[in-house]
Design a protein around this motif. Structure first.
Motif, PDB file in Angstrom:
ATOM      1  N   TYR A 175      34.722 -20.555   0.823  1.00  0.00           N
ATOM      2  CA  TYR A 175      35.946 -20.756   0.046  1.00  0.00           C
ATOM      3  C   TYR A 175      36.998 -19.726   0.435  1.00  0.00           C
ATOM      4  O   TYR A 175      38.172 -20.067   0.632  1.00  0.00           O
ATOM      5  CB  TYR A 175      35.637 -20.651  -1.449  1.00  0.00           C
ATOM      6  CG  TYR A 175      36.860 -20.763  -2.330  1.00  0.00           C
ATOM      7  CD1 TYR A 175      37.410 -22.002  -2.620  1.00  0.00           C
ATOM      8  CD2 TYR A 175      37.473 -19.630  -2.858  1.00  0.00           C
ATOM      9  CE1 TYR A 175      38.525 -22.121  -3.419  1.00  0.00           C
ATOM     10  CE2 TYR A 175      38.599 -19.732  -3.659  1.00  0.00           C
ATOM     11  CZ  TYR A 175      39.114 -20.976  -3.931  1.00  0.00           C
ATOM     12  OH  TYR A 175      40.238 -21.082  -4.712  1.00  0.00           O
ATOM     13  N   LYS A 176      36.569 -18.468   0.598  1.00  0.00           N
ATOM     14  CA  LYS A 176      37.527 -17.410   0.965  1.00  0.00           C
ATOM     15  C   LYS A 176      38.103 -17.656   2.356  1.00  0.00           C
ATOM     16  O   LYS A 176      39.302 -17.456   2.577  1.00  0.00           O
ATOM     17  CB  LYS A 176      36.847 -16.048   0.887  1.00  0.00           C
ATOM     18  CG  LYS A 176      36.559 -15.619  -0.543  1.00  0.00           C
ATOM     19  CD  LYS A 176      35.840 -14.295  -0.599  1.00  0.00           C
ATOM     20  CE  LYS A 176      35.558 -13.920  -2.052  1.00  0.00           C
ATOM     21  NZ  LYS A 176      34.748 -12.729  -2.183  1.00  0.00           N
ATOM     22  N   ARG A 177      37.254 -18.119   3.309  1.00  0.00           N
ATOM     23  CA  ARG A 177      37.756 -18.413   4.653  1.00  0.00           C
ATOM     24  C   ARG A 177      38.742 -19.579   4.622  1.00  0.00           C
ATOM     25  O   ARG A 177      39.784 -19.548   5.280  1.00  0.00           O
ATOM     26  CB  ARG A 177      36.583 -18.738   5.593  1.00  0.00           C
ATOM     27  CG  ARG A 177      35.832 -17.508   6.092  1.00  0.00           C
ATOM     28  CD  ARG A 177      34.927 -17.839   7.261  1.00  0.00           C
ATOM     29  NE  ARG A 177      33.980 -18.924   6.983  1.00  0.00           N
ATOM     30  CZ  ARG A 177      32.763 -18.760   6.480  1.00  0.00           C
ATOM     31  NH1 ARG A 177      32.318 -17.555   6.203  1.00  0.00           N
ATOM     32  NH2 ARG A 177      31.978 -19.807   6.252  1.00  0.00           N
ATOM     33  N   THR A 178      38.422 -20.604   3.856  1.00  0.00           N
ATOM     34  CA  THR A 178      39.319 -21.764   3.744  1.00  0.00           C
ATOM     35  C   THR A 178      40.652 -21.348   3.142  1.00  0.00           C
ATOM     36  O   THR A 178      41.719 -21.738   3.621  1.00  0.00           O
ATOM     37  CB  THR A 178      38.668 -22.856   2.874  1.00  0.00           C
ATOM     38  OG1 THR A 178      37.405 -23.205   3.432  1.00  0.00           O
ATOM     39  CG2 THR A 178      39.547 -24.083   2.781  1.00  0.00           C
ATOM     40  N   GLN A 179      40.587 -20.524   2.111  1.00  0.00           N
ATOM     41  CA  GLN A 179      41.811 -20.057   1.463  1.00  0.00           C
ATOM     42  C   GLN A 179      42.651 -19.230   2.443  1.00  0.00           C
ATOM     43  O   GLN A 179      43.869 -19.382   2.518  1.00  0.00           O
ATOM     44  CB  GLN A 179      41.444 -19.226   0.233  1.00  0.00           C
ATOM     45  CG  GLN A 179      42.624 -18.877  -0.643  1.00  0.00           C
ATOM     46  CD  GLN A 179      42.197 -18.109  -1.885  1.00  0.00           C
ATOM     47  OE1 GLN A 179      41.161 -17.440  -1.877  1.00  0.00           O
ATOM     48  NE2 GLN A 179      42.990 -18.205  -2.920  1.00  0.00           N
ATOM     49  N   GLU A 180      41.987 -18.391   3.219  1.00  0.00           N
ATOM     50  CA  GLU A 180      42.688 -17.552   4.192  1.00  0.00           C
ATOM     51  C   GLU A 180      43.321 -18.407   5.285  1.00  0.00           C
ATOM     52  O   GLU A 180      44.472 -18.192   5.676  1.00  0.00           O
ATOM     53  CB  GLU A 180      41.686 -16.565   4.809  1.00  0.00           C
ATOM     54  CG  GLU A 180      42.317 -15.517   5.695  1.00  0.00           C
ATOM     55  CD  GLU A 180      41.260 -14.527   6.180  1.00  0.00           C
ATOM     56  OE1 GLU A 180      41.147 -14.393   7.408  1.00  0.00           O
ATOM     57  OE2 GLU A 180      40.576 -13.916   5.348  1.00  0.00           O
ATOM     58  N   THR A 181      42.600 -19.440   5.765  1.00  0.00           N
ATOM     59  CA  THR A 181      43.125 -20.329   6.801  1.00  0.00           C
ATOM     60  C   THR A 181      44.355 -21.080   6.292  1.00  0.00           C
ATOM     61  O   THR A 181      45.365 -21.192   6.994  1.00  0.00           O
ATOM     62  CB  THR A 181      42.044 -21.345   7.238  1.00  0.00           C
ATOM     63  OG1 THR A 181      40.905 -20.622   7.683  1.00  0.00           O
ATOM     64  CG2 THR A 181      42.541 -22.253   8.340  1.00  0.00           C
ATOM     65  N   LEU A 182      44.271 -21.589   5.069  1.00  0.00           N
ATOM     66  CA  LEU A 182      45.415 -22.304   4.496  1.00  0.00           C
ATOM     67  C   LEU A 182      46.614 -21.377   4.310  1.00  0.00           C
ATOM     68  O   LEU A 182      47.759 -21.777   4.525  1.00  0.00           O
ATOM     69  CB  LEU A 182      45.024 -22.945   3.159  1.00  0.00           C
ATOM     70  CG  LEU A 182      44.060 -24.133   3.244  1.00  0.00           C
ATOM     71  CD1 LEU A 182      43.636 -24.560   1.843  1.00  0.00           C
ATOM     72  CD2 LEU A 182      44.691 -25.294   3.986  1.00  0.00           C
ATOM     73  N   GLY A 221      34.079 -20.143  -5.986  1.00  0.00           N
ATOM     74  CA  GLY A 221      35.225 -19.248  -5.850  1.00  0.00           C
ATOM     75  C   GLY A 221      34.864 -17.916  -5.201  1.00  0.00           C
ATOM     76  O   GLY A 221      35.680 -17.291  -4.538  1.00  0.00           O
ATOM     77  N   ARG A 222      33.622 -17.475  -5.361  1.00  0.00           N
ATOM     78  CA  ARG A 222      33.176 -16.205  -4.766  1.00  0.00           C
ATOM     79  C   ARG A 222      32.563 -16.396  -3.380  1.00  0.00           C
ATOM     80  O   ARG A 222      32.293 -15.425  -2.691  1.00  0.00           O
ATOM     81  CB  ARG A 222      32.162 -15.538  -5.686  1.00  0.00           C
ATOM     82  CG  ARG A 222      32.766 -14.979  -6.966  1.00  0.00           C
ATOM     83  CD  ARG A 222      31.785 -14.089  -7.705  1.00  0.00           C
ATOM     84  NE  ARG A 222      30.593 -14.814  -8.120  1.00  0.00           N
ATOM     85  CZ  ARG A 222      30.408 -15.346  -9.326  1.00  0.00           C
ATOM     86  NH1 ARG A 222      31.345 -15.220 -10.229  1.00  0.00           N
ATOM     87  NH2 ARG A 222      29.302 -15.984  -9.631  1.00  0.00           N
ATOM     88  N   SER A 223      32.366 -17.631  -2.947  1.00  0.00           N
ATOM     89  CA  SER A 223      31.674 -17.872  -1.679  1.00  0.00           C
ATOM     90  C   SER A 223      32.551 -17.530  -0.484  1.00  0.00           C
ATOM     91  O   SER A 223      33.787 -17.568  -0.550  1.00  0.00           O
ATOM     92  CB  SER A 223      31.232 -19.340  -1.588  1.00  0.00           C
ATOM     93  OG  SER A 223      32.360 -20.170  -1.412  1.00  0.00           O
ATOM     94  N   ALA A 247      28.556 -26.588 -14.647  1.00  0.00           N
ATOM     95  CA  ALA A 247      29.716 -26.858 -13.795  1.00  0.00           C
ATOM     96  C   ALA A 247      30.625 -25.647 -13.717  1.00  0.00           C
ATOM     97  O   ALA A 247      31.128 -25.301 -12.641  1.00  0.00           O
ATOM     98  CB  ALA A 247      30.488 -28.062 -14.333  1.00  0.00           C
ATOM     99  N   SER A 248      30.830 -24.973 -14.826  1.00  0.00           N
ATOM    100  CA  SER A 248      31.675 -23.782 -14.852  1.00  0.00           C
ATOM    101  C   SER A 248      31.080 -22.685 -13.981  1.00  0.00           C
ATOM    102  O   SER A 248      31.789 -22.041 -13.196  1.00  0.00           O
ATOM    103  CB  SER A 248      31.825 -23.298 -16.293  1.00  0.00           C
ATOM    104  OG  SER A 248      32.635 -22.159 -16.353  1.00  0.00           O
ATOM    105  N   ALA A 249      29.772 -22.489 -14.091  1.00  0.00           N
ATOM    106  CA  ALA A 249      29.101 -21.466 -13.270  1.00  0.00           C
ATOM    107  C   ALA A 249      29.176 -21.833 -11.797  1.00  0.00           C
ATOM    108  O   ALA A 249      29.391 -20.964 -10.928  1.00  0.00           O
ATOM    109  CB  ALA A 249      27.652 -21.316 -13.720  1.00  0.00           C
TER     110      ALA A 249
END
Length: 197
Positions: free
Chosen positions: A126-133, A121-123, A113-115
């Motif tokens: 995820y980065k696009r979602t974070q940027e959109t938010l 987090g590196r995908s 689960a940790s991995a």
């Protein structure tokens, strides 16, 4: 034993005088028990009085030492927490939770689960979602800021309008009529126009 003691003890319970003794108990045994009960009750009363005196003395000593109720509560809580930490139940529970934590953190499920969370987090998704938010947050903040500026400007315009000035003059005039003039002011205030409110 004197007879006055027997009489008072009989009347206090009413058992010996009423003739209703418990089965297997003679009147002499009942009288002896009654005398002993009276002595024990007297001792209890004396001990209660001694406790009251000792508690007052302890309170006076605490007052002289500057120990107030709050510091006493704090000391009691600290002592209680220390006793809890030293108790066998607390130590066993703490040890069990430590063992459980070690087992969970070294288990395959936890490591997987940790991995997986690190990979997410590196995908790119995820980065696009974070940027959109983040962009949405900036846009919302800017919108609130512009609305605040517009409201502030509108209040400024209202404050300078003739109708607001007239209202302000009437309120000021009413203040002078209700509260009276303060010392040193002339009969005609600069805002007074003698118009009724």
């Amino acid at each position: 034993m004197d007879s006055s003691e027997h009489g008072s003890s009989k009347s206090s319970t009413g058992e010996a005088s009423a003739g209703t003794l418990p089965p297997g108990l003679t009147e002499e045994e009942a009288e002896e028990i009654q005398v002993e009960l009276t002595k024990v009750e007297d001792e209890i009363q004396t001990l209660r009085q001694v406790i009251v005196v000792k508690e007052r003395h302890a309170a006076e000593l605490k007052r002289r030492l500057g120990i107030g109720p709050l510091s006493e509560i704090k000391q009691n809580l600290t002592k209680g927490w220390h006793e809890v930490q030293c108790s066998n139940a607390y130590m066993r529970t703490s040890q069990t939770l430590g063992d459980l934590n070690r087992r969970v953190s070294s288990s395959n499920l936890y490591l997987t689960a940790s991995a997986t969370l690190e990979e997410i987090g590196r995908s790119d998704a995820y980065k696009r979602t974070q940027e959109t938010l983040s962009q949405a947050g900036h846009m919302t903040s800017a919108a609130f800021s512009s609305v605040g500026s517009a409201i502030r400007n509108r209040f400024g315009e209202m404050r300078n309008s003739p109708s607001f000035k007239s209202f302000e003059d009437k309120v000021e005039n009413m203040k002078y009529k209700v509260m009276g003039r303060s010392n040193g002011e002339s009969d005609h205030s600069p805002t007074s126009n003698n118009a009724p409110f």
